[in-house]
Structure formats: C-alpha cells, structure tokens
Write an enzyme that holds these catalytic residues in place. Structure first.
Site, PDB file in Angstrom:
ATOM      1  N   LYS A 238      47.109  50.493   4.398  1.00  0.00           N
ATOM      2  CA  LYS A 238      47.970  51.428   3.834  1.00  0.00           C
ATOM      3  C   LYS A 238      47.444  52.542   3.521  1.00  0.00           C
ATOM      4  O   LYS A 238      46.062  52.465   3.441  1.00  0.00           O
ATOM      5  CB  LYS A 238      48.681  50.795   2.384  1.00  0.00           C
ATOM      6  N   ARG A 312      57.051  39.037   4.879  1.00  0.00           N
ATOM      7  CA  ARG A 312      58.274  38.240   5.747  1.00  0.00           C
ATOM      8  C   ARG A 312      57.576  36.733   6.417  1.00  0.00           C
ATOM      9  O   ARG A 312      58.107  35.774   6.901  1.00  0.00           O
ATOM     10  CB  ARG A 312      59.038  38.947   6.858  1.00  0.00           C
TER      11      ARG A 312
END
Length: 459
Positions: A238, A312
């Site tokens: 990120k 996820r």
C-alpha cells in the site's frame, strides 16, 4: 454499569425537560412572564440538540430545556457535551424506547480513548437512569460499543494477533465461554492454509480464534470476523496514505466480539460460535506472492491476483470451517473493500446475502435500531470476473468495477448454497466526530444484528 449513568436518583439532580418544536410552544404558554422572557432572550426555540439553562429564584440553574427531535435519537448525545458537570435527570418520564436512547446516547457521548494520554480525561456530567429504560440491555450495548471502539482505536503495536487473542480470552473468562486458538504452523497441520499464508511473513504468528458459548443442542449462530491486525498490503504494498488507518483492519474481529458479548449478556438461547482469523499482512522473504496458487480449506485452489486482497483469503478458511457445522445463521463482518466505501461512504455498511427473508429482517431491525445498513447485490454475472486460467478462482480480478460485489462473491464460494449467510463490508471508523460518535473506531450494524438475533431466537 456505564459510569456516566447513576444507579439511583439524587435530590440534587437537575431536571432536563425534553421539548420538540411543537411541545415547546405549548410549554411556553404555561410559563411565567419572567421565564418566557429568559427563554426568548437566549434564543431557545427547541431546535434539535440545543439547550437552555433556566435559572431559579436563587440565581442557580433550576432546570434544563432540551431541544428534542424524536426522529433523531442521537440528539440526546448533545447533552453531555453542552452541560456543565453535575447530575441530571429527565422529566417527565419517557417511553421505553426513548428512555433507552437517552441513556445509550448519553453514555456513548462520554466515550474517550485515553489509554495513551498522560492527562486525565475531563469529567463528564452524569445522568440518573431514565425511568422505563431497559438498564441491562442498554448497559451491555454500551459496553459492547466501547469494546469495539477500544480494540479498533488501539495501534497495531499493541493490537497484534496475540493481543487480539487476549481480548477474546478476557471476554471468554468474563462470560463463561470457552476459547481455543490454533497458532502458527499448526494452522497448516489443521488445514487452514490461507490463514497461514497471509500471516506467515510476520514475526507475530497468525492464529485462528474459536470462541464457543451456549447449550450444545440450541440453534447454531456463528460469527466470523476479519482480524487483520495490520495490513501493509503485502508485496502489493500500500501507499503511505493507504496504510495510515490499517490498524482498523481488524474491525470485523472487534465487531464479532462486541456482538458476542451482547448475545451472551442477554442469554439468548443459541449455540454461539465466534471465529476470528487473526493475522498481520506483513512483508518479508516468506510473504505470499502475486500469482501464487494456494489451496484453501475447502479444497478450492486460489490464484493470488493481489496480496492486498488478503482479508477475503483468511475469511474463506474461517467461513469454510463455520459452514461445515451447518449453522442456522452465519454472519461475517469485515473491513473488506474500499469499493464499498466509494459506493456507500463511511457511515453505511454494505450487506450481501442470497437470503431475501434474512435481508428483510435485518433491514427492519436496522431501521428500528437507527443502525443503518444497505443491501448490495450478489450479482451472479460478475462471478466471471473471478475466473482464473490456472486455478479454481482468483482472489482479486483485474477489473476496476464492482469491487465490493466481487469480494462478496468470492466469499460466497466458501459457503454452502443452503446456509443462511450474510456478509457485511464495514468501515469501522468515524472520519469526523458527531454527537455520540467521536472520530475513530466505531461499531456498525451490531445493534441491528443483536436485535435480529434476539427476535429470531426468543428466550
């Protein structure tokens, strides 16, 4: 009990008179000329959240007039901020629903995350428990929201997988629940490969927390919460701005612990199970990589399209385990996608479920509790975006569209078609302060879910 709420009324408690714009006019007609003149001088017209300190003959405050909007229960949270220190009571008595909200909003307005402050937080005014309030339920709600806020607000240096484990252990000890943990390489031995893969690069071992409470033969309610204690993005790193709030990426875990505390406090007759995959998505030589192919607990192979779509993955293994017990109700909460925030903003959690009846019940509970959620579709046509040429499924498609939907569709692959399952994509954070909701970690949707579960499984 919340320390902003008094157990017993004191004679010194100053009365608060709630007035709507309509009732204010009739109230004014019954006042003395001096009282009317004072109220008019202050400019008080019962606008929601405003107050007027009405002096008595001795010159001190005799009572507080409060502008009350019955459609906005959070307006009660203005009072602790605007009133001077002291003890207050509400008169005349409110309906049970309004009394609950007055107590809840007052207590939550007094929340302060002061763990790292050298100075003592300012003392807040206190409220005598309103007549007709459901004290035990309000108190458990306040404690649950505070727990969520505290866990989310704590920086990752003090809230890694082990510390999240400790928070769950404290809850288990306090409530009589049982807790077990699968840690480090034992995750591979016990067939939780995706949780292990995401967390293996960190010096803080990944783990799966498993909390259980209730009678074995009661209806099974299982909560799954994403516990990514810090998300660097992994090798798909990120940006600095993207990492700034990643201490809150365990917000789903905080939410299921808070919701569990409410369910247990109310002794709802269910067999409760809480699963939290607790990991740190770090960068090291052992980090999982883009294009890796990992085998999940369910047996589906997963191509890694992006290591920053790690939430996820850990949820997939936890959901597969939860689904194996065929629960009557399966709920997961996760700070999963930026796409949900782009679509709905920070205040409105996205809800996904193939169960229309469940969706309708949750939306009704959300409206009743003023705890909003919004249903988004599990649009089957977008499942093609998760296709992989080399594996059963890809965790992160290249398409820039419908990111929250494709994330939910990915999770659906790990839940049996007949399971009553709902997924919440939450923000778990207030970007700015509002009455009763300070900037920082926030509990979202758990009051609505508690109401749903309490109604679905009555005592």
């Amino acid at each position: 009990m919340p320390d902003q709420l008094c157990e017993e009324e004191t004679t010194a408690a100053l009365p608060i008179v709630p007035l709507t714009r309509e009732t204010w006019k009739s109230w004014m007609e019954g006042r003395t000329e001096a009282e009317r003149r004072w109220v008019e001088t202050t400019g008080f017209t019962a606008e929601a959240g405003t107050i007027c300190l009405l002096p008595g003959a001795s010159g001190g405050v005799e009572r507080v007039l409060f502008g009350w909007d019955e459609g906005d229960p959070w307006c009660w949270a203005h009072l602790p901020v605007k009133l001077p220190k002291g003890v207050y009571r509400i008169e005349p008595p409110l309906t049970p629903a309004s009394a609950d909200w007055a107590a809840l909003a007052w207590a939550l307005a007094g929340y302060q995350f002061s763990r790292y402050l050298d100075r003592k937080p300012p003392e807040c005014p206190r409220l005598v428990w309103p007549q007709n309030a459901h004290r035990a339920e309000v108190a458990s709600t306040v404690e649950a929201v505070r727990l969520v806020r505290d866990l989310v607000n704590t920086p990752s240096s003090d809230m890694g997988p082990e510390e999240l484990n400790q928070a769950a252990a404290l809850l288990a000890e306090r409530t009589g629940a049982s807790l077990s943990s699968i840690i480090g390489d034992e995750l591979l031995e016990r067939n939780y490969p995706l949780i292990h893969a995401v967390g293996r690069a960190s010096s803080r071992p990944p783990r799966l927390l498993d909390l259980r409470w209730g009678e074995a033969l009661a209806p099974k309610v299982t909560l799954v919460g994403k516990g990514v204690c810090f998300d660097s993005g992994g090798l798909d790193l990120k940006t600095a701005s993207g990492m700034k709030l990643m201490k809150k990426d365990m917000g789903g875990a905080a939410h299921v612990l808070g919701l569990a505390a409410m369910i247990i406090a109310a002794k709802i007759p269910v067999r409760l199970r809480v699963l939290v995959p607790a990991v740190e998505n770090a960068v090291s030589g052992s980090a999982f990589r883009p294009s890796d192919i990992l085998t999940s607990r369910k047996g589906l192979s997963v191509e890694i399209g992006n290591t920053d779509a790690e939430g996820r993955l850990v949820l997939a293994d936890a959901l597969a385990e939860a689904d194996s017990e065929k629960p009557d109700l399966l709920i997961d909460l996760a700070t999963l996608t930026g796409a949900a925030r782009t679509a709905l903003g920070p205040d409105l959690p996205a809800m996904f479920t193939p169960d229309d009846d469940l969706a309708a019940a949750i939306l009704a509970a959300a409206e009743a509790e003023h705890d909003p959620v919004w249903r988004l579709p599990l649009w089957k046509s977008y499942r093609r975006l998760l296709d992989s040429k080399v594996a059963d499924i890809n965790n992160a498609p290249d398409s820039p569209y419908a990111g929250a939907v494709t994330a939910a569709l990915f999770l659906q692959e790990f839940v049996s078609p007949g399971t009553s399952w709902v997924h919440f994509d939450i923000f778990a954070w207030n970007p700015s302060a509002r009455p009763g909701r300070p900037e920082g970690g926030e509990a979202m949707a758990i009051r609505a879910l508690y109401r749903l579960i309490a109604q679905r499984y009555p005592s």
